[in-house]
Scaffold this active site. Structure first.
Site, short mmCIF file in Angstrom:
data_model
loop_
_atom_site.label_atom_id
_atom_site.label_comp_id
_atom_site.label_asym_id
_atom_site.label_seq_id
_atom_site.Cartn_x
_atom_site.Cartn_y
_atom_site.Cartn_z
CG HIS A 22 -1.97 0.99 1.28
ND1 HIS A 22 -3.18 0.79 0.66
CD2 HIS A 22 -2.04 2.21 1.85
CE1 HIS A 22 -3.96 1.84 0.85
NE2 HIS A 22 -3.29 2.73 1.57
CE LYS A 166 -8.92 8.43 1.66
NZ LYS A 166 -8.71 8.69 3.11
CE LYS A 168 -4.31 6.97 2.03
NZ LYS A 168 -4.36 8.02 3.06
CG ASP A 197 -5.72 11.20 2.17
OD1 ASP A 197 -5.14 12.29 2.39
OD2 ASP A 197 -5.80 10.30 3.02
CD GLU A 223 -8.73 12.00 3.83
OE1 GLU A 223 -9.49 11.35 3.09
OE2 GLU A 223 -8.16 11.48 4.81
CG ASP A 248 -7.03 12.28 8.06
OD1 ASP A 248 -7.23 12.16 9.28
OD2 ASP A 248 -6.60 11.34 7.36
#
Ligand SMILES: [Mg+2]
Length: 372
Positions: A22, A166, A168, A197, A223, A248
């Site tokens: 990830h 979402k 990244k 994000d 975000e 966040d």
């Protein structure tokens, strides 16, 4: 009747592999580490709590710091005490230990699990009452390529697992990240949406430049584009009234939430029980948001079913959870240290209704993943 006290406290670190590496803005991970906390009461009931962080890059805490804080500093404050006085115990911990919110959330989780099991009631009933019995869940696309992400999103929608997503950002240059996100948003526009994000890795000017294009691509929210301290920058982006700005990293504590609300620096707060220092603080943050007309989103620190259950109990009691959640942690891990993992179906995670957190630790799995 003999008074029930906190009799024993133990911690262990679990390292659990994840299904595929990830990519966060700062690091790439291939396994996730957890502190497993057990608080045993004198009546034999054991409450469990799970502490985990995205990594030291997030707020400085790690499983190792959490274990040290709990073993050396929290345990002596709790042993022999009355678990019913939970709020007083949490306040005592707060006065004696600054920050370390992830560790404190882990302790609160185990105390509430123990109390719920003792009172034979789910944690959500101890926190208040439910507003909903299931919460929408977004999956984080992180395959590495826009085409891979578009394909992955399509498969999840078709299989009825997740409906929205979402992405990244932050590994590439901001302009490349923005282009990639727009490509993904346009690729899935017919059936679902994404939020972006960048984990605070973009700058003001680059972000402003892309706001119109994000709006046109139908992106649901942006975000934490800017570094957590840049509250003024976040306020300027929110004032553009294009894509909703979610805070966040900027909105960790109850005090952070107050400041952001005062400065109109967010349209949405991402709630996380670990960063806020627990479920009760998370509900306080949501209360500030509600009073300020700010929406909430149920964020994750990528917990297993243990920590995710605690998130679900807290989030499901929040009326202004308008953007759903990202509680996909149990699906992201290769294994889950519980006898019955929480299930995510048709884009929703359901609130556990058994006593305490409503999940049971699988002792054999926990032993197998315990760091030696
Ligand atoms: Mg985030």
């Amino acid at each position: 009747m003999e008074k029930v006290t906190i009799k024993n406290i133990t911690t262990q670190i679990l390292d659990i592999p994840i299904k595929r590496p990830h990519q966060f803005s700062a690091v790439k991970v291939s396994s996730k580490s957890f502190v497993l906390l057990k608080i045993e009461l004198s009546n034999g009931i054991v409450g469990i709590g799970e502490g985990t962080t995205p990594g030291a890059f997030w707020n400085g805490e790690t499983v190792e710091t959490m274990q040290t804080i709990i073993d050396r500093y929290v345990s002596p404050l709790l042993l022999g005490q009355d678990p019913v006085l939970t709020e007083a115990l949490l306040q005592k911990i707060n006065r004696q230990i600054r920050n370390n919110y992830f560790a404190k959330a882990t302790v609160e989780m185990a105390l509430f699990d123990a109390l719920g099991k003792w009172y034979n009631t789910p944690v959500h009933q101890l926190l208040g009452t439910l507003h909903k019995d299931k919460i929408p869940v977004r999956w984080a696309l992180a395959s590495g390529t826009p085409e891979g992400d578009i394909e992955e999103a399509k498969e999840y929608v078709e299989s009825g697992t997740y409906a929205n997503f979402k992405t990244k950002s932050g590994k590439e240059a901001p302009d490349d990240d923005a282009k990639r996100s727009i490509r993904i948003a346009e690729g899935i526009k017919s059936h679902s949406t994404i939020g972006i994000d960048p984990n605070g890795s973009w700058d003001r000017l680059t972000t402003m430049k892309w706001m119109d294009a994000f709006f046109d691509a139908g992106i649901d929210f942006l975000e934490q584009p800017l570094q957590p301290q840049d509250v003024e920058g976040m306020a300027r982006l929110a004032a553009m009234k294009k894509v909703p700005i979610m805070a966040d990293e900027s909105a960790s504590s109850v005090e952070d939430a107050m400041r952001l609300a005062k400065e109109n620096a967010a349209d949405i707060f991402s709630l996380k029980i670990h960063k806020a220092g627990g479920m009760k603080n998370t509900i306080k943050v949501a209360g500030i948001a509600e009073a300020a007309g700010i929406s909430c989103f149920g964020g994750t620190s990528l917990e297993s079913s243990i920590g995710t259950a605690a998130c679900v109990h807290a989030f499901a009691s929040i009326p202004n959870l308008d953007y759903g959640s990202e509680l996909f942690g149990p699906n992201w891990l290769l294994d889950d240290p519980v006898t019955e993992p929480l299930t995510i179906k048709d884009g929703y995670i359901h609130v556990p209704d058994k006593p305490g957190l409503g999940i049971e630790l699988d002792e054999e799995k926990a032993a197998a993943y315990t760091r030696q």
